[in-house]
Motif scaffolding. Structure first.
Motif, short mmCIF file in Angstrom:
data_model
loop_
_atom_site.label_atom_id
_atom_site.label_comp_id
_atom_site.label_asym_id
_atom_site.label_seq_id
_atom_site.Cartn_x
_atom_site.Cartn_y
_atom_site.Cartn_z
N LEU A 118 11.18 40.30 -11.56
CA LEU A 118 10.39 39.09 -11.77
C LEU A 118 11.19 38.20 -12.72
O LEU A 118 11.67 38.67 -13.76
CB LEU A 118 9.04 39.44 -12.41
CG LEU A 118 8.18 38.24 -12.78
CD1 LEU A 118 7.61 37.57 -11.54
CD2 LEU A 118 7.04 38.65 -13.71
N GLN A 119 11.34 36.95 -12.35
CA GLN A 119 12.03 36.03 -13.27
C GLN A 119 11.00 35.32 -14.16
O GLN A 119 10.92 35.58 -15.35
CB GLN A 119 12.83 35.00 -12.46
CG GLN A 119 13.97 35.62 -11.67
CD GLN A 119 14.75 34.57 -10.91
OE1 GLN A 119 14.17 33.66 -10.32
NE2 GLN A 119 16.06 34.68 -10.91
N TYR A 120 10.22 34.45 -13.54
CA TYR A 120 9.23 33.68 -14.30
C TYR A 120 7.96 33.62 -13.50
O TYR A 120 7.95 33.87 -12.29
CB TYR A 120 9.75 32.27 -14.56
CG TYR A 120 11.00 32.24 -15.40
CD1 TYR A 120 10.94 32.45 -16.77
CD2 TYR A 120 12.24 32.06 -14.81
CE1 TYR A 120 12.09 32.45 -17.54
CE2 TYR A 120 13.40 32.07 -15.57
CZ TYR A 120 13.32 32.27 -16.94
OH TYR A 120 14.45 32.28 -17.70
N SER A 121 6.86 33.28 -14.16
CA SER A 121 5.63 33.13 -13.39
C SER A 121 4.63 32.29 -14.16
O SER A 121 4.72 32.11 -15.38
CB SER A 121 5.02 34.49 -13.07
OG SER A 121 4.22 34.93 -14.13
N ALA A 122 3.65 31.81 -13.40
CA ALA A 122 2.55 31.07 -14.00
C ALA A 122 1.33 31.97 -14.08
O ALA A 122 0.23 31.53 -14.37
CB ALA A 122 2.25 29.84 -13.15
N GLN A 128 6.73 37.65 -17.07
CA GLN A 128 8.08 37.16 -16.80
C GLN A 128 9.13 38.19 -17.17
O GLN A 128 8.86 39.15 -17.85
CB GLN A 128 8.35 35.85 -17.55
CG GLN A 128 8.23 35.95 -19.06
CD GLN A 128 8.66 34.68 -19.75
OE1 GLN A 128 9.77 34.22 -19.59
NE2 GLN A 128 7.78 34.08 -20.52
N SER A 129 10.30 37.95 -16.65
CA SER A 129 11.51 38.75 -16.91
C SER A 129 11.24 40.25 -16.97
O SER A 129 11.25 40.84 -18.04
CB SER A 129 12.23 38.27 -18.17
OG SER A 129 11.44 38.34 -19.31
N GLN A 130 10.99 40.81 -15.83
CA GLN A 130 10.79 42.25 -15.75
C GLN A 130 11.62 42.83 -14.61
O GLN A 130 11.48 42.43 -13.47
CB GLN A 130 9.31 42.57 -15.52
CG GLN A 130 8.45 42.18 -16.73
CD GLN A 130 6.98 42.10 -16.40
OE1 GLN A 130 6.54 42.54 -15.33
NE2 GLN A 130 6.21 41.54 -17.30
N ALA A 131 12.45 43.81 -14.96
CA ALA A 131 13.22 44.52 -13.93
C ALA A 131 12.30 45.57 -13.32
O ALA A 131 11.75 46.39 -14.04
CB ALA A 131 14.44 45.17 -14.56
N LEU A 132 12.12 45.53 -12.02
CA LEU A 132 11.18 46.47 -11.41
C LEU A 132 11.85 47.67 -10.77
O LEU A 132 11.17 48.51 -10.19
CB LEU A 132 10.30 45.73 -10.40
CG LEU A 132 9.24 44.94 -11.16
CD1 LEU A 132 9.50 43.47 -11.09
CD2 LEU A 132 7.85 45.28 -10.70
N GLY A 133 13.15 47.78 -10.85
CA GLY A 133 13.81 49.00 -10.39
C GLY A 133 14.50 48.86 -9.06
O GLY A 133 14.50 47.79 -8.45
N ALA A 185 16.33 48.70 -14.73
CA ALA A 185 16.38 49.16 -13.35
C ALA A 185 17.44 50.23 -13.21
O ALA A 185 18.56 50.06 -13.69
CB ALA A 185 16.71 47.99 -12.43
N SER A 186 17.06 51.34 -12.59
CA SER A 186 18.04 52.40 -12.41
C SER A 186 17.89 53.06 -11.05
O SER A 186 16.86 52.93 -10.39
CB SER A 186 17.93 53.43 -13.54
OG SER A 186 16.61 53.85 -13.68
N ASP A 187 18.92 53.76 -10.67
CA ASP A 187 18.89 54.52 -9.42
C ASP A 187 17.93 55.69 -9.62
O ASP A 187 18.12 56.49 -10.53
CB ASP A 187 20.30 55.03 -9.12
CG ASP A 187 20.31 56.00 -7.96
OD1 ASP A 187 19.89 55.61 -6.87
OD2 ASP A 187 20.70 57.17 -8.17
N PRO A 188 16.91 55.84 -8.77
CA PRO A 188 15.89 56.85 -9.04
C PRO A 188 16.38 58.30 -8.96
O PRO A 188 15.79 59.18 -9.56
CB PRO A 188 14.81 56.59 -7.98
CG PRO A 188 15.45 55.74 -6.94
CD PRO A 188 16.56 55.00 -7.60
#
Ligand SMILES: [Zn+2]
Length: 865
Positions: free
Chosen positions: A103-107, A118-123, A368-371
């Motif tokens: 996720l980059q940005y959001s309202a 905002q700014s969340q690496a989801l994997g 984010a990483s390789d599972p």
């Protein structure tokens, strides 16, 4: 057709050229360059209809439209593109890729708390390509999520039209976001997005990464922007990599050190009768230092100001105090601002997303990483300016902070990572609320320096998560509050990965902009385990106590009373006694705060009296009144700070340590300090009873405030610049009583808050009994009932409700008392006695025509019925 200016056409850049400028760890190793064969060679994009008008039309409110205005460093969310991408067949077929999105940005989110998602690496998840007729499908391999070797249906991630094909190449059209974005991020129950589109398509790193920016818009017109990435798995994961399991059943290190894991996966270790045995486990998330020169590089978004670069740098490179002695080099590099054109969520970049929001907020980290190995591609840290600002500006707003209840913190959306990214995948391993830092700040503290210090320590902590460190809430057991702080003999903590008291972390980086500072034993050891095979941990080294979030929240077999967030001191009940001492005693502050309330009041008194005696500063009655009014506001804050609002107040300490009343699961010999379970519980109860019985300030601070008010009175009476003798008498009495009234009102409100908080801790909990032994459990139970009984009727008379602020405390106590009805007749007599007493007061109130008192009592009686 026109080319979108943002999307560059990248023709297989020479790998060496690109890698040299990239600066990400994998890119450093020359050995690694050839390991990942490029798969994408050409992208040609064209603008589609702009979504801007559509977005604005759908925006249900002015606020939504306002939020859609692009922020700094944000690509225009409303731009829509489609693109044709050429892929090398031999490099995509039969090869495992990692698909990921950030996720980059959001309202979307909590606007009131300045916490928009905002700014969340989801994997990352493993995916592969398949050609079906004229379509190229991208399919998620779900094998790791299932125990079965046959039942693990694949999921369609995206599907592309093939518009050209030769023996070697495929050209596809990319036109829509991945199918998993919406449900993964917004939950499986969320209504379908009103619209979705691509915003850019880019091939980078010589054809090894395909990046597409996408957007979703919900029915309210709120937009979420994402970066989706695709890379060959072998670009991240070397064939011979030995992962570290983050599983206490299979790896002792996972018991001794709190590792951050990626997600739960099934792996096969053995077979029985030829049948594979697939067991669930997880792997430690960490960066893979591929060579002896590998570094972990960090960037900050372009909007970060020069004035905070030193703080940002220290928060990153501070970890070199461990890497340098262990690996012989600085591994952490702070590279300054993100190069132009690099997008938030690019898996090659570790990014601190600096946000200018000033009012409040939280900091957090995601990675984010390789599972199947835990090898991490990248981390994003969200770092709002609020961490500085909270101290510099909001310190004056302490009286009315928008503090959220514990309950609303718990329900703070942590992303329903359902579907393929796995329910157990903790996207946000840490959310630190800026207001908790505010609670640590003593009124009147030097705000600029404090702001900078907590900014650094918060970033330091979040970067620790990025390195693979989980929380260790036993870090605080390092500190003996009865002795002076010294490193390393009496360090305030073993780890920055505890939620330490903020004032304890102000010396984490003595020189802002540099890396040096105290070496904390637990952090030293865990860095060695994750990045140097544990070579720096000797058999004789201290086994540092450790526990994580799951341990802190677990009631399984009882609680661990040493595993507490935000506590301090090696024996937390001693820390509690110190908090009580700082409120009640005249001198001899122990533990974190260096002064008692009385000493702080006395310190203020000297200042106040000096100003009042200074003819230049207080020439007349009006200026004297203004001075005392200002002093009273500070006095109120100070009183509240020691009783209820400070992070080390009596209320906070009682609240944190209330778990000690419950059955313990830890063995006696695992506890620090030579205080038995029964003794510790008894000592907790002593402070609890003292605090709940308080009707006014304890004697020492009360006397100090009374003396002060008398001195103010005397000065006014003696100085004829304050008017005639009659005027002076009136003014002196008025100022004196205003000081006493300020102290009393703050005390009443603070004690009411304290009672409300603690009543909630005294209820009957069928899942978690009081104490371990039956006899002791019953003893504590009856004491809890006694305290609740006292709280229900406290300050409640026919004449008055008592302080208005005390009503919630009585209501809370009645609610907690009512939980004992689950025990049948055990406490029926006590509850009946309280009801009888309430009825007597109610009758008296009726006789006096006090309807509000009667209404209040009726509500209490209803709760108890
Ligand atoms: Zn954390």
């Amino acid at each position: 057709m026109r080319f979108n200016p943002v999307v560059s056409v990248v023709y297989a850049l020479s790998a060496a050229t690109f890698l040299a400028s990239c600066g990400q760890i994998r890119s450093k190793s020359k050995d690694n360059e050839s390991s990942a064969e490029p798969f994408a060679s050409n992208v040609e994009t064209k603008s589609e209809t702009s979504k801007a008008e559509e977005v604005k039309a759908a925006a249900s409110s002015e606020k939504a439209a306002e939020i859609l205005t692009p922020k700094a460093n944000q690509t225009d969310a409303a731009k829509a593109v489609v693109g044709d991408v050429t892929l090398k067949k031999s490099a995509i077929m039969g090869r495992t890729f990692l698909y990921g999105f950030d996720l980059q940005y959001s309202a979307v989110g909590d606007v009131s708390f300045s916490l928009l998602d905002q700014s969340q690496a989801l994997g990352h998840i493993p995916v592969s390509f398949r050609i079906v007729g004229r379509r190229l499908q991208l399919l998620a391999d779900n094998t790791r999520k299932f125990e079965s070797v046959v039942n693990h249906p694949e999921t369609l991630v995206n599907e592309y039209e093939i518009i050209a094909e030769s023996d070697d190449e495929l050209t596809i059209t990319m036109s829509k976001p991945g199918m998993l974005l919406h449900k993964t991020f917004n939950g499986s129950d969320a209504a379908a997005p009103a619209s979705s589109w691509l915003r850019s398509i880019e091939i980078v790193d010589g054809g090894r990464y395909l990046l597409q920016e996408s957007a979703l818009m919900n029915a309210k017109g709120e937009v979420q922007t994402f970066l989706e990435s695709l890379m060959p798995r072998d670009a991240l994961v070397p064939a011979d990599y030995k992962p570290m399991e983050a599983n206490r059943d299979t790896n002792d290190l996972a018991t001794r050190y709190m590792l951050l894991d990626s997600e739960k996966v099934f792996v096969q270790r053995t077979t029985t009768n030829g049948v594979p045995v697939r067991e669930e486990t997880s792997f430690a998330s960490r960066f893979n230092l591929t060579s002896e020169t590998s570094t972990i590089d960090w960037y900050v978004t372009a909007n970060a100001p020069d004035e905070l670069m030193g703080e940002l740098k220290s928060g990153v490179v501070g970890w070199n105090r461990y890497f340098k002695p262990q690996l012989g080099r600085d591994v952490m590099r702070f590279m300054g601002r993100l190069p132009a054109g690099v997008k938030l969520g690019d898996p090659r970049y570790n990014i601190i997303n600096f946000d200018s929001v000033a009012e409040a907020g939280a900091a957090y980290e995601s990675q984010a990483s390789d599972p199947l190995t835990g090898i991490q591609s990248h981390s994003i840290v969200y770092m709002p300016y609020a961490w500085y600002n909270i101290a510099a500006k909001l310190s004056t707003a302490r009286e009315n902070p928008s503090v959220r209840s514990e309950e609303s913190r718990a329900t703070q959306k942590t992303l329903d990572a359902s579907g393929l990214f796995g329910k157990d995948h903790r996207v946000l391993s840490c959310v630190r609320y800026a207001e908790e830092a505010l609670e640590a700040m003593t009124p009147g503290e030097a705000v600029d320096d404090f702001g900078r210090r907590i900014f650094i320590s918060t970033l330091f902590h979040e970067v620790g998560h990025a390195l693979g460190l989980g929380h260790n809430f036993k870090g605080s057991l390092a500190y003996d509050g009865a002795a002076p702080v010294s490193f390393p003999q009496n360090a305030t903590t073993y780890s920055v990965m505890d939620y330490n008291y903020y004032q304890h972390e102000t010396d984490l980086v003595p020189v802002i902009g540099e890396a040096g500072g105290p070496v904390l034993e637990y952090d030293r050891q865990i860095i060695s385990q994750l990045y140097n095979n544990g070579n720096d941990v000797a058999a004789s080294d201290l086994v540092v106590p450790a526990c994580n979030d799951a341990d802190a929240d677990s009631k399984d077999g009882g609680v661990d009373p040493n595993c507490i967030r935000y506590d301090a001191e090696k024996n937390p009940v001693v820390g509690l006694e110190h908090a009580w001492g700082r409120l009640a005693n005249e001198t001899g502050a122990m533990g974190i705060e260096t002064k008692t309330l009385t000493e702080r009041v006395n310190g203020q008194r000297e200042r106040l009296l000096a100003l009042l005696n200074d003819e230049g500063k207080t020439p007349d009655a009006a200026s004297a009144t203004a001075l005392v009014t200002k002093f009273n506001a500070g006095l109120k804050q100070l009183v509240a700070y020691y009783i209820t609002s400070g992070a080390q107040s009596v209320r906070t300490n009682l609240n944190l340590n209330a778990v000690a009343l419950r059955a313990w699961r830890v063995e006696q010999d695992q506890l620090s300090g030579a205080i038995t379970e029964a003794d510790r519980r008894a000592r907790y109860l002593t402070v609890l009873k003292n605090a709940l019985s308080l009707k006014a300030l304890p004697e020492a601070p009360q006397k100090s405030i009374e003396d002060l008010s008398t001195l103010v009175q005397a000065i006014v009476l003696q100085n004829d610049r304050f008017g005639s003798q009659d005027d002076r008498q009136t003014l002196a009495d008025k100022l004196k009583s205003s000081i006493l009234a300020a102290a009393k009102s703050s005390t009443d409100a603070s004690l009411a808050k304290l009672r409300t908080t603690l009543a909630d801790k005294l209820g009957f909990d069928k899942d978690l009994s009081f104490a371990s032994g039956v006899v002791e459990g019953r003893t504590v139970e009856s004491q809890a009932v006694g305290l609740l009984t006292q709280l229900v009727v406290q300050d409640l008379t026919a004449e008055s409700l008592g302080a208005a602020a005390s009503s919630p405390a009585r209501a809370g106590a009645a609610k907690a008392l009512a939980t004992y009805k689950d025990l049948g007749d055990d406490y029926a007599a006590e509850i009946a006695a309280v009801k009888a007493q309430l009825n007597v007061i109610s009758k008296a109130a009726r006789d006096q025509g006090k309807q509000d008192v009667r209404d209040h009592i009726r509500a209490l009686l209803e709760t108890l019925h």
